[in-house]
Design a protein around this motif. Structure first.
Motif, short mmCIF file in Angstrom:
data_model
loop_
_atom_site.label_atom_id
_atom_site.label_comp_id
_atom_site.label_asym_id
_atom_site.label_seq_id
_atom_site.Cartn_x
_atom_site.Cartn_y
_atom_site.Cartn_z
N GLY A 114 -9.61 6.49 19.93
CA GLY A 114 -9.59 7.34 21.42
C GLY A 114 -10.52 8.73 21.21
O GLY A 114 -10.25 9.05 19.82
N HIS A 115 -11.31 9.07 21.97
CA HIS A 115 -11.93 10.58 21.73
C HIS A 115 -10.32 11.54 21.75
O HIS A 115 -9.69 11.34 22.43
N ASN A 116 -10.75 12.54 20.91
CA ASN A 116 -9.77 13.38 20.70
C ASN A 116 -10.18 14.92 20.16
O ASN A 116 -11.22 14.89 19.65
N LEU A 117 -9.32 15.84 20.79
CA LEU A 117 -9.66 17.26 20.68
C LEU A 117 -8.50 18.10 20.45
O LEU A 117 -7.57 17.82 21.27
N SER A 118 -8.43 18.89 19.19
CA SER A 118 -7.30 19.55 18.99
C SER A 118 -7.46 21.19 19.24
O SER A 118 -8.67 21.66 19.01
N ILE A 119 -6.67 21.79 19.91
CA ILE A 119 -6.65 23.27 20.25
C ILE A 119 -5.67 23.94 19.20
O ILE A 119 -4.43 23.44 19.70
N LEU A 120 -5.98 24.71 18.21
CA LEU A 120 -5.26 25.05 17.22
C LEU A 120 -5.23 26.58 16.60
O LEU A 120 -6.44 27.02 17.11
N ASN A 121 -4.18 27.06 16.22
CA ASN A 121 -4.45 28.43 15.77
C ASN A 121 -4.65 28.41 14.09
O ASN A 121 -4.68 29.63 13.54
N ASN A 122 -4.92 27.19 13.48
CA ASN A 122 -4.88 27.11 12.19
C ASN A 122 -6.17 25.98 11.78
O ASN A 122 -5.75 24.66 11.97
N LEU A 123 -7.25 26.27 11.60
CA LEU A 123 -8.29 25.12 11.59
C LEU A 123 -8.14 24.72 10.02
O LEU A 123 -9.32 23.70 9.76
N ALA A 124 -7.53 25.01 9.27
CA ALA A 124 -7.47 24.48 7.84
C ALA A 124 -6.11 23.42 8.12
O ALA A 124 -5.65 22.80 6.85
N ILE B 194 -7.83 28.82 18.88
CA ILE B 194 -7.31 29.86 19.77
C ILE B 194 -7.41 31.39 19.63
O ILE B 194 -7.42 32.03 20.61
N HIS B 195 -7.80 31.78 18.39
CA HIS B 195 -8.17 33.04 18.03
C HIS B 195 -6.81 34.06 18.09
O HIS B 195 -6.84 35.17 18.67
#
Length: 606
Positions: A364-374, A387-388
Motif C-alpha cells: 500500500g501507498h504510505n506516508l508518515s507524519i513525524l517529529n523525528n525523521l531518524a 511536523i517541525h
C-alpha cells in the motif's frame, strides 16, 4: 516508555548515567536502576518510584566504575517494585531492556528445569539467565549474545554488561530504538538521542536486527544474520539548553507557549510552493489516490479524525480514521488507490509502526507524519513529512499535536490543488487563514488566568463532559483526553448530537459540560444540545467566539471568548484553551503534569 543509557569512558559512570536518565524521565517510568563494573565486579543499585529515590540511594550507597548501564522502567510484566526494576542480572551478566519478550514463559520454563533461579516477575530476567547459560557452556561474549537473541521473540532494545570485562557493552535491537554516541574514546548508548544531549552530537542508529559490541576503541556492528556491517554516523542538533524549562514551571506550560513559534515554522513550510518536493514526497502518485486512511493512537488518532474532515472537504477524497492498535487485527483490505497516512510524534509508536508494516506488506501507498525523521517509521515507510515541532518533553502532547494538524491541513490543501477541487483563489485563502493562527494563539495564551479560574471549578467535580459538532467533535475528544491524562478527572468527549441517545442521563449539578461551539453553521444545533443540559441542571462551560458568546448571553456558568477563526481551522485554535484547562487543573491538584502516573511519552510496546 522505558529509557536506556550506557556509558563507557574515563570518568565515574554513576553521575553520568543518573543525569542522562533524568533526560529520559519524560518517556514515563515507575522504577529505575544502574549497574557499574569496578575491579571486575558488577554493582547494581535499583529503586522503585521516581528517579530521586535512586539518586538518594546512590548518595547513601555510592558505587564506582567507569562503565555502566542504566534504565527507567515502565512496568509491563510484574509490579513496579525494586526487585522487578532493571537492571536484571545473573551471576555474570547484567541487562537493561526495553520492549516485551513474548516467549519468556517458554524460555523461563526450560531455564528453571536446567537449574537457573529467577528472582523477579519480569520477562526481562530470561535474557541475562539465558546469556549466562551460553557463557557457562564456554561460548564467547559475542556468541552468547547472538545465541540469546536468536531465541527471543518480541521486540527489544537490550544492553549487556559482563563481569570481569570493563571495556564492553553489548547491544541488541529488534523493534525498539537504540543509538550509539561517539566522543573520542568515550562511548555512549541510549534508547533516545535526547539522553545524550550535551554529551555528544555524533550518533549511530542501529537498524532492526542489529547487535553491536561497544568498547573504548570503537564499535563492531552485526546485522540480523550476525555478519559484520557498517552503519554510518549522523549528527544531531539537540543541545542541553533545549532541555531547560526556560523560566516556566513545567515543560508542559513551556511547550503550550511555544506553539506560536512552532506553528509558524510548520505553516511557513506547508505554504511554500514546493514544500513536497523539498520533503522528497513529490514522487507520491497523488493523481492515483482515491481514498485516504489515517492512522494514529491517542492524541495522534484525534489529529487523524480532524484531518479526515479536511481531506473530504478540501480534496473530495474519502477519509477514514483508524485506531492504529486495532487496524491489522481485522485483516483490512489495502486498495492500490488508497493512501495510508500514519501520524506519530516519536515515529516509534509500536501500534502505529505495526500498522505501517501491515500496509507495506500489502504493497500500500504510505506516508508518515513525524517529529523525528531518524525514527523507525521514517526509515521503513515510503514517504515522511516532518511536523517541525522541535523537542517535546512533557508526556502529554501539545505543540506536536497542533503541528501535526498544520501538516495534515497542508497535505489536504495540496491534494485539493492537484485534484482541482480547489480554485487557485480558494487555495490562497486557506493558506492565508493558516498564517493567522499563531497570532490567534498568542491571544488565547493571554487568557490563561481566566482558564485557571475555570479549572478551579473543574477540580471540584469528579467528572466532566466535552461536546462539539463537526470538527469540534474530535476536538472535544482531545480535550477530554488531556483532562484525563493531566488531572486524573474522569472525562469523556462526544458528538453533541449523541447526548440524547444515552449519556444525558449522567447530567447533574456536579457533572459539568465543556461546550465547543464556534459561531459556524452548526452553532444553533450545538446551542440546542447545551440547553438540554442546562434544563437538567448541568453546569456549562462555553468556548466560543464573541458572536457565539453574545448569542448565548449570561445563561452559562462560565464562558471563554476565543478569536473568530476560519471554521476549517478552528480545531487548532480551540485546542489551546483545552490544553491550558488540563494543565491548570493538574497544577491545582498538586499533580506531576509533566509525567502523569502510568503514562509514557513514546509507547514502544503493543
Amino acid at each position: 516508555m522505558c529509557g536506556i543509557i550506557g556509558y563507557l569512558g574515563k570518568n565515574e559512570a554513576s553521575p553520568i548515567l543518573l543525569e542522562s536518565l533524568r533526560r529520559l524521565e519524560y518517556r514515563g517510568y515507575d522504577s529505575a536502576g544502574i549497574t557499574t563494573i569496578h575491579n571486575g565486579k558488577l554493582f547494581v543499585k535499583k529503586a522503585a518510584g521516581r528517579l530521586v529515590n535512586l539518586a538518594d540511594l546512590l548518595v547513601k550507597e555510592p558505587i564506582r566504575g567507569k562503565i555502566g548501564i542504566g534504565h527507567t522502567r515502565w512496568a509491563t510484566h510484574g509490579k513496579a517494585t525494586t526487585i522487578n526494576a532493571h537492571p536484571q542480572s545473573s551471576n555474570n551478566v547484567s541487562v537493561v531492556h526495553n520492549g516485551i519478550i513474548e516467549n519468556y514463559k517458554e524460555i523461563k520454563k526450560h531455564l528453571i528445569e536446567e537449574g537457573y533461579v529467577f528472582r523477579s516477575e519480569t520477562d526481562t530476567e530470561v535474557i541475562p539467565l539465558l546469556c549466562q547459560k551460553f557463557l557457562d557452556q564456554g561460548f564467547s561474549y559475542t556468541d552468547s549474545v547472538h545465541q540469546t537473541v536468536d531465541l527471543l521473540k518480541g521486540q527489544y532494545a537490550i544492553c549487556f554488561l559482563f563481569e570481569n570485562n570493563d571495556d564492553l557493552i553489548f547491544l541488541a535491537r529488534s523493534g525498539s530504538p537504540l543509538v550509539i554516541g561517539h566522543s573520542g574514546s568515550t562511548m555512549y548508548v541510549a534508547s533516545d538521542a535526547l539522553a545524550l544531549a550535551g554529551l555528544t552530537k555524533e550518533i549511530t542508529y542501529l537498524e532492526d536486527g542489529d547487535t553491536a559490541a561497544v568498547s573504548r576503541e570503537g564499535t563492531t556492528i552485526f546485522d540480523k544474520s550476525h555478519k559484520e556491517v557498517h552503519r554510518s554516523k549522523t549528527f544531531v542538533s539537540i543541545n542541553a539548553i533545549d532541555l531547560q524549562k526556560g523560566g516556566f514551571k513545567h515543560y508542559m506550560l513551556k511547550e503550550i507557549h511555544e506553539q506560536p513559534k512552532a506553528l509558524t515554522k510548520s505553516i511557513q513550510t506547508v505554504i511554500s510552493e514546493n514544500w513536497l518536493d523539498e520533503a522528497s514526497v513529490s514522487n507520491l502518485p497523488f493523481d492515483e489516490i482515491e481514498g485516504v486512511n489515517l492512522l494514529g493512537c491517542g492524541t495522534a488518532e484525534y489529529a487523524c479524525m480532524i484531518a479526515s474532515y479536511w481531506f473530504e472537504n478540501l480534496a473530495k477524497l474519502p477519509g477514514r480514521t483508524e485506531i492504529a492498535s486495532e487496524f491489522k487485527y481485522r485483516d483490512p483490505i489495502i486498495k492500490p488507490t488508497d493512501l495510508s497516512i500514519f501520524v506519530s510524534q516519536s515515529g516509534e509508536t509500536a501500534d502505529t509502526l505495526s500498522a505501517l508494516r501491515y500496509v507495506i506488506k500489502n504493497n500500500g501507498h504510505n506516508l508518515s507524519i513525524l517529529n523525528n525523521l531518524a525514527s523507525t517509521m521514517a526509515k521503513e515507510g515510503a514517504y515522511s513529512l516532518p511536523i517541525h515541532a522541535d523537542l517535546e518533553i512533557s508526556v502529554a502532547s501539545t505543540k506536536a499535536f497542533t503541528c501535526q494538524l498544520v501538516v495534515l491541513a497542508g497535505l489536504a490543501l495540496e491534494f485539493g490543488k492537484i485534484r482541482k477541487t480547489l480554485s487557485r483563489e480558494e487555495y490562497e485563502q486557506y493558506r492565508a487563514a493558516l498564517l493567522n493562527l499563531p497570532g490567534y494563539i498568542n491571544i488565547i495564551l493571554d487568557l490563561s488566568e481566566d482558564i485557571r479560574k475555570i479549572a478551579q471549578f473543574l477540580t471540584e467535580c469528579p467528572n466532566a463532559l466535552f461536546i462539539g459538532r463537526g470538527l469540534m467533535f474530535p476536538t472535544a475528544l482531545e480535550g477530554a483526553l488531556k483532562l484525563k491524562e493531566i488531572s486524573y478527572i474522569h472525562a469523556e468527549g462526544m458528538a453533541a448530537g449523541e447526548l440524547k441517545h444515552g449519556p444525558i442521563s449522567l447530567i447533574e449539578r456536579t457533572f459539568p459540560t465543556i461546550v465547543l461551539a464556534p459561531s459556524d453553521y452548526l452553532f444553533d444545533k450545538t446551542k440546542s444540545n447545551m440547553e438540554e443540559i442546562q434544563s437538567r441542571n448541568g453546569p456549562i462551560i462555553l468556548l466560543s467566539d464573541a458572536e457565539g458568546i453574545d448569542d448565548v448571553g449570561e445563561d452559562v456558568d462560565f464562558s471563554l471568548t476565543l478569536p473568530k477563526v476560519h471554521p476549517l481551522f478552528a480545531p487548532i485554535i480551540y485546542t489551546i484553551p483545552l490544553q491550558l484547562l488540563a494543565y491548570h487543573s493538574g497544577v491545582i491538584k498538586g499533580l506531576d503534569v509533566d509525567n502523569p502516573r502510568h503514562l509514557a511519552k513514546s509507547v514502544t510496546v503493543e
